[in-house]
Write an enzyme that holds these catalytic residues in place. Structure first.
Site, short mmCIF file in Angstrom:
data_model
loop_
_atom_site.label_atom_id
_atom_site.label_comp_id
_atom_site.label_asym_id
_atom_site.label_seq_id
_atom_site.Cartn_x
_atom_site.Cartn_y
_atom_site.Cartn_z
CE LYS A 16 -3.99 -2.20 2.16
NZ LYS A 16 -4.62 -2.67 3.39
CD GLN A 65 -3.97 -4.48 6.44
OE1 GLN A 65 -3.96 -3.48 5.76
NE2 GLN A 65 -4.47 -5.63 6.01
CG ASP A 118 -10.11 0.16 5.13
OD1 ASP A 118 -9.92 -0.39 4.04
OD2 ASP A 118 -9.38 -0.01 6.12
N1 GUN Z 1 -7.57 -6.68 6.08
C1 GUN Z 1 -7.97 -7.41 5.02
N2 GUN Z 1 -8.59 -6.62 4.12
C2 GUN Z 1 -8.56 -5.37 4.62
C3 GUN Z 1 -9.04 -4.12 4.13
O1 GUN Z 1 -9.62 -3.99 3.05
N3 GUN Z 1 -8.80 -3.05 4.94
C4 GUN Z 1 -8.18 -3.17 6.14
N4 GUN Z 1 -8.02 -2.07 6.87
N5 GUN Z 1 -7.73 -4.32 6.62
C5 GUN Z 1 -7.92 -5.41 5.85
#
Ligand code: GUN
Length: 298
Positions: A53, A97, A120
């Site tokens: 990311k 995350q 998100d």
């Molecule tokens: N863990 C797995 N997928 C995601 C996501 O799309 N966003 C976040 N913040 N954590 C994740």
């Protein structure tokens, strides 16, 4: 024999990333979108996602802020960091995350993120906005899936029967909301749905997000259907190595589907591209400027 069109997520994600990069350069001198990613603990899969990311955020010309906190960070420490990111004007998007270590109330942390910075789309305010049709930041993976569906169905999805398998807050539920907003007739099914194979066979659009390797067999797919496989399951091979497989039996499904996403190289790359797009959207809304309309260089 595969008859289906294979939807190339890698190529499509590259087009989306180029579009975001062009938007970022069009915004130069006005605003530089910034994304903060928070990782608590050292889950190896999460560490890989967070690294990717940050790399892609920088590659698109945006500011990237990485915050790594030790696994024994308490909820109060994490909430204090979220609070400081909420107040930081150079941060337009915040992503914490998941999963978070045990002992931290994820729902409370997600509620603490400023909804305007919630790239998100997990804050209840954004979830409510998504379901009521108000402008929302939509969760990244479902947003990426919709972009793939738009490629296969350029005339739209109106009236199509969509079946989503899996009811998570991250994928299944928001996916159902986005399909509904595009005028699909949506069934939100899951591992305990009775006659799941029969339900799947009704789908013009089948989205698998159940987290069970190859659970969806070729015989469950309606001929000509579009299959979007969100599953990322790491399995051990006979040779002792590991490989990624989806929730769909790809070979079986590709023989009957009209179009299908592979794993890897399907939905996966689209998620981060959608995150970048959400960050630009969030930054423009916060700055009160229109989102630049650009065409990606292919
Ligand atoms: N863990 C797995 N997928 C995601 C996501 O799309 N966003 C976040 N913040 N954590 C994740």
């Amino acid at each position: 024999m595969s008859n289906a069109r294979i939807i190339d997520g890698k190529a499509l994600a590259a087009v989306l990333r180029a579009r975001v990069a062009a938007q970022v350069s069009a915004l130069q001198g006005t605003i530089r979108p910034g994304l903060a990613v928070v990782l608590v603990g050292d889950d190896p899969a999460s560490a890989v996602y967070v690294r990717n990311k940050n790399r892609e955020t920088e590659a698109a010309g945006m500011a990237s802020f990485e915050h790594r906190l030790p696994a024994d960070t308490g909820e109060a420490g994490l909430l204090a960091l979220v609070d400081s990111l909420n107040r930081d004007p150079s941060v337009h998007g915040i992503l914490v995350q998941l999963p978070l270590p045990e002992g931290i109330d994820s729902a409370r942390v997600l509620r603490a993120i400023d909804p305007a910075k919630d790239v998100d789309g997990f804050h209840p305010e954004n979830v409510g906005a998504l379901w009521t049709g108000a402008p929302a930041l939509a969760p990244c993976t479902p947003r990426g899936c919709m972009a793939m569906l738009a490629e296969v169905h350029p005339d739209g999805l109106r009236g199509k029967r969509a079946v989503v398998v899996g009811r998570s807050n991250i994928v299944g539920k928001p996916m159902a909301a986005l399909l509904l907003a595009q005028h699909c007739t949506v069934t939100l099914s899951h591992s305990r749905t009775q006659n799941l194979s029969g339900v799947c066979r009704e789908a013009d659009i089948l989205v698998a997000a159940v987290g069970r390797p190859r659970m969806i067999e070729g015989s469950w797919v309606r001929p000509g259907a579009t299959v979007i496989d969100v599953g990322i399951n790491r399995v051990t091979t006979e040779g002792g190595g590991t490989r990624l497989i989806g929730d769909v039996d790809f070979a079986g499904a590709a023989a009957v589907a009209g179009a299908i996403t592979p794993v890897p190289g399907g939905v996966g790359p689209m998620t981060i591209a959608s995150l970048l797009a959400n960050t630009v959207t969030a930054a423009c809304r916060q700055a009160g400027v229109a989102e630049p309309e650009v065409r990606a260089q292919q």
